[in-house]
Motif scaffolding. Sequence first.
Motif, mmCIF file in Angstrom:
data_model
loop_
_atom_site.group_PDB
_atom_site.id
_atom_site.type_symbol
_atom_site.label_atom_id
_atom_site.label_comp_id
_atom_site.label_asym_id
_atom_site.label_seq_id
_atom_site.Cartn_x
_atom_site.Cartn_y
_atom_site.Cartn_z
ATOM 1 N N PRO A 134 0.812 -1.212 0.000
ATOM 2 C CA PRO A 134 0.000 0.000 0.000
ATOM 3 C C PRO A 134 0.857 1.279 0.000
ATOM 4 O O PRO A 134 0.500 2.248 -0.648
ATOM 5 C CB PRO A 134 -0.828 -0.091 1.272
ATOM 6 N N ALA A 135 1.964 1.264 0.705
ATOM 7 C CA ALA A 135 2.813 2.460 0.756
ATOM 8 C C ALA A 135 3.419 2.759 -0.614
ATOM 9 O O ALA A 135 3.509 3.921 -1.031
ATOM 10 C CB ALA A 135 3.922 2.290 1.789
ATOM 11 N N ALA A 136 3.813 1.719 -1.349
ATOM 12 C CA ALA A 136 4.393 1.909 -2.688
ATOM 13 C C ALA A 136 3.339 2.446 -3.651
ATOM 14 O O ALA A 136 3.631 3.327 -4.472
ATOM 15 C CB ALA A 136 4.961 0.592 -3.194
ATOM 16 N N ILE A 137 2.141 1.938 -3.545
ATOM 17 C CA ILE A 137 1.053 2.403 -4.417
ATOM 18 C C ILE A 137 0.736 3.865 -4.122
ATOM 19 O O ILE A 137 0.564 4.672 -5.036
ATOM 20 C CB ILE A 137 -0.199 1.508 -4.262
ATOM 21 N N GLU A 138 0.695 4.218 -2.841
ATOM 22 C CA GLU A 138 0.415 5.603 -2.466
ATOM 23 C C GLU A 138 1.529 6.528 -2.940
ATOM 24 O O GLU A 138 1.263 7.630 -3.439
ATOM 25 C CB GLU A 138 0.234 5.730 -0.942
ATOM 26 N N ALA A 139 2.771 6.096 -2.847
ATOM 27 C CA ALA A 139 3.894 6.912 -3.317
ATOM 28 C C ALA A 139 3.805 7.131 -4.824
ATOM 29 O O ALA A 139 4.043 8.234 -5.324
ATOM 30 C CB ALA A 139 5.214 6.256 -2.946
ATOM 31 N N LEU A 140 3.444 6.097 -5.578
ATOM 32 C CA LEU A 140 3.286 6.200 -7.020
ATOM 33 C C LEU A 140 2.130 7.133 -7.374
ATOM 34 O O LEU A 140 2.238 7.970 -8.259
ATOM 35 C CB LEU A 140 3.068 4.816 -7.632
ATOM 36 N N ARG A 141 1.037 7.008 -6.647
ATOM 37 C CA ARG A 141 -0.126 7.869 -6.879
ATOM 38 C C ARG A 141 0.241 9.331 -6.647
ATOM 39 O O ARG A 141 -0.096 10.202 -7.451
ATOM 40 C CB ARG A 141 -1.288 7.460 -5.966
ATOM 41 N N GLN A 142 0.974 9.608 -5.601
ATOM 42 C CA GLN A 142 1.382 10.986 -5.308
ATOM 43 C C GLN A 142 2.360 11.514 -6.345
ATOM 44 O O GLN A 142 2.284 12.670 -6.754
ATOM 45 C CB GLN A 142 1.983 11.077 -3.917
ATOM 46 N N ALA A 143 3.266 10.667 -6.785
ATOM 47 C CA ALA A 143 4.232 11.080 -7.809
ATOM 48 C C ALA A 143 3.509 11.437 -9.097
ATOM 49 O O ALA A 143 3.829 12.437 -9.748
ATOM 50 C CB ALA A 143 5.258 9.980 -8.053
ATOM 51 N N ASN A 144 2.526 10.635 -9.485
ATOM 52 C CA ASN A 144 1.740 10.922 -10.690
ATOM 53 C C ASN A 144 0.921 12.194 -10.528
ATOM 54 O O ASN A 144 0.780 12.971 -11.467
ATOM 55 C CB ASN A 144 0.832 9.747 -11.038
ATOM 56 N N ALA A 145 0.391 12.417 -9.345
ATOM 57 C CA ALA A 145 -0.425 13.612 -9.100
ATOM 58 C C ALA A 145 0.427 14.875 -9.147
ATOM 59 O O ALA A 145 -0.055 15.941 -9.533
ATOM 60 C CB ALA A 145 -1.133 13.496 -7.756
ATOM 61 N N ASN A 146 1.694 14.764 -8.765
ATOM 62 C CA ASN A 146 2.579 15.927 -8.749
ATOM 63 C C ASN A 146 3.161 16.256 -10.116
ATOM 64 O O ASN A 146 3.702 17.334 -10.308
ATOM 65 C CB ASN A 146 3.724 15.715 -7.751
ATOM 66 N N GLU A 147 3.069 15.316 -11.064
ATOM 67 C CA GLU A 147 3.591 15.555 -12.405
ATOM 68 C C GLU A 147 2.702 16.536 -13.138
ATOM 69 O O GLU A 147 1.488 16.426 -13.126
ATOM 70 C CB GLU A 147 3.611 14.230 -13.197
ATOM 71 N N ALA A 148 3.310 17.527 -13.760
ATOM 72 C CA ALA A 148 2.534 18.508 -14.525
ATOM 73 C C ALA A 148 1.956 17.846 -15.768
ATOM 74 O O ALA A 148 2.649 17.085 -16.444
ATOM 75 C CB ALA A 148 3.422 19.673 -14.927
ATOM 76 N N LEU A 149 0.710 18.134 -16.041
ATOM 77 C CA LEU A 149 0.088 17.612 -17.250
ATOM 78 C C LEU A 149 0.659 18.353 -18.448
ATOM 79 O O LEU A 149 0.747 19.582 -18.442
ATOM 80 C CB LEU A 149 -1.427 17.790 -17.212
ATOM 81 N N GLU A 150 1.054 17.603 -19.457
ATOM 82 C CA GLU A 150 1.597 18.218 -20.657
ATOM 83 C C GLU A 150 0.447 18.635 -21.559
ATOM 84 O O GLU A 150 -0.457 17.859 -21.837
ATOM 85 C CB GLU A 150 2.499 17.237 -21.399
ATOM 86 N N ARG A 151 0.481 19.871 -21.973
ATOM 87 C CA ARG A 151 -0.533 20.364 -22.889
ATOM 88 C C ARG A 151 -0.215 19.841 -24.277
ATOM 89 O O ARG A 151 0.819 20.145 -24.848
ATOM 90 C CB ARG A 151 -0.498 21.892 -22.875
ATOM 91 N N ARG A 152 -1.085 19.034 -24.830
ATOM 92 C CA ARG A 152 -0.848 18.445 -26.145
ATOM 93 C C ARG A 152 -1.148 19.435 -27.254
ATOM 94 O O ARG A 152 -0.344 19.655 -28.136
ATOM 95 C CB ARG A 152 -1.715 17.189 -26.298
ATOM 96 N N VAL A 153 -2.333 20.058 -27.230
ATOM 97 C CA VAL A 153 -2.682 21.038 -28.268
ATOM 98 C C VAL A 153 -1.977 22.352 -27.924
ATOM 99 O O VAL A 153 -2.169 22.908 -26.851
ATOM 100 C CB VAL A 153 -4.205 21.244 -28.372
ATOM 101 N N LEU A 154 -1.143 22.808 -28.837
ATOM 102 C CA LEU A 154 -0.362 24.018 -28.605
ATOM 103 C C LEU A 154 -1.102 25.280 -29.045
ATOM 104 O O LEU A 154 -1.008 26.313 -28.394
ATOM 105 C CB LEU A 154 0.976 23.922 -29.343
ATOM 106 N N SER A 155 -1.805 25.169 -30.161
ATOM 107 C CA SER A 155 -2.509 26.334 -30.684
ATOM 108 C C SER A 155 -3.468 25.909 -31.795
ATOM 109 O O SER A 155 -3.372 24.789 -32.306
ATOM 110 C CB SER A 155 -1.489 27.342 -31.231
ATOM 111 N N PHE A 156 -4.349 26.824 -32.166
ATOM 112 C CA PHE A 156 -5.247 26.595 -33.294
ATOM 113 C C PHE A 156 -5.733 27.947 -33.782
ATOM 114 O O PHE A 156 -5.759 28.924 -33.046
ATOM 115 C CB PHE A 156 -6.421 25.685 -32.925
ATOM 116 N N SER A 157 -6.096 28.004 -35.057
ATOM 117 C CA SER A 157 -6.596 29.249 -35.645
ATOM 118 C C SER A 157 -7.058 28.966 -37.069
ATOM 119 O O SER A 157 -7.266 27.810 -37.438
ATOM 120 C CB SER A 157 -5.498 30.321 -35.636
ATOM 121 N N TRP A 158 -7.163 30.013 -37.855
ATOM 122 C CA TRP A 158 -7.568 29.906 -39.256
ATOM 123 C C TRP A 158 -6.432 30.398 -40.145
ATOM 124 O O TRP A 158 -5.768 31.381 -39.819
ATOM 125 C CB TRP A 158 -8.810 30.749 -39.524
#
Length: 129
Positions: free
Chosen positions: A1-25
């Motif tokens: 359980p401690a390893a799973i919680e550590a992994l969960r926290q590590a994933n939660a602390n990772e910044a989400l990468e923005r995939r779409v950079l821009s859009f227009s016409w």
Amino acid sequence: PAAIEALRQANANEALERRVLSFSWTPNGRLWIAARLPYSLTSMVLGVPAPTKRYLADRRFAAFDQVTGTRCGQIAVGEQGTSFGYSTFLRVSGAEPGDVLLIEFDLEAENAYLSLTDEVALESDQSES
């Protein structure tokens, strides 16, 4: 359980990468979307930006390599704005994770023109328009 919680926290602390950079016409009326390619390019799925859904949702577009003009499959956009069908282009273009995929949708002709660029080129293109 401690390893799973550590992994969960590590994933939660990772910044989400923005995939779409821009859009227009483009000046000629095409809707373009620029997105950073993910770590895994197999079966890539891309969510289109919310403001573009009304133009793209529940449609299919013939895909073409913007540089060579070669047909490379079909891009489909689902009802919720999830797009797919990029694999053929990514494979033949030699795309790598982190590259920027530029998609230009010709809504009238129902074609999508695909090319690879980088953020520097994308920023300079945006400042010119």
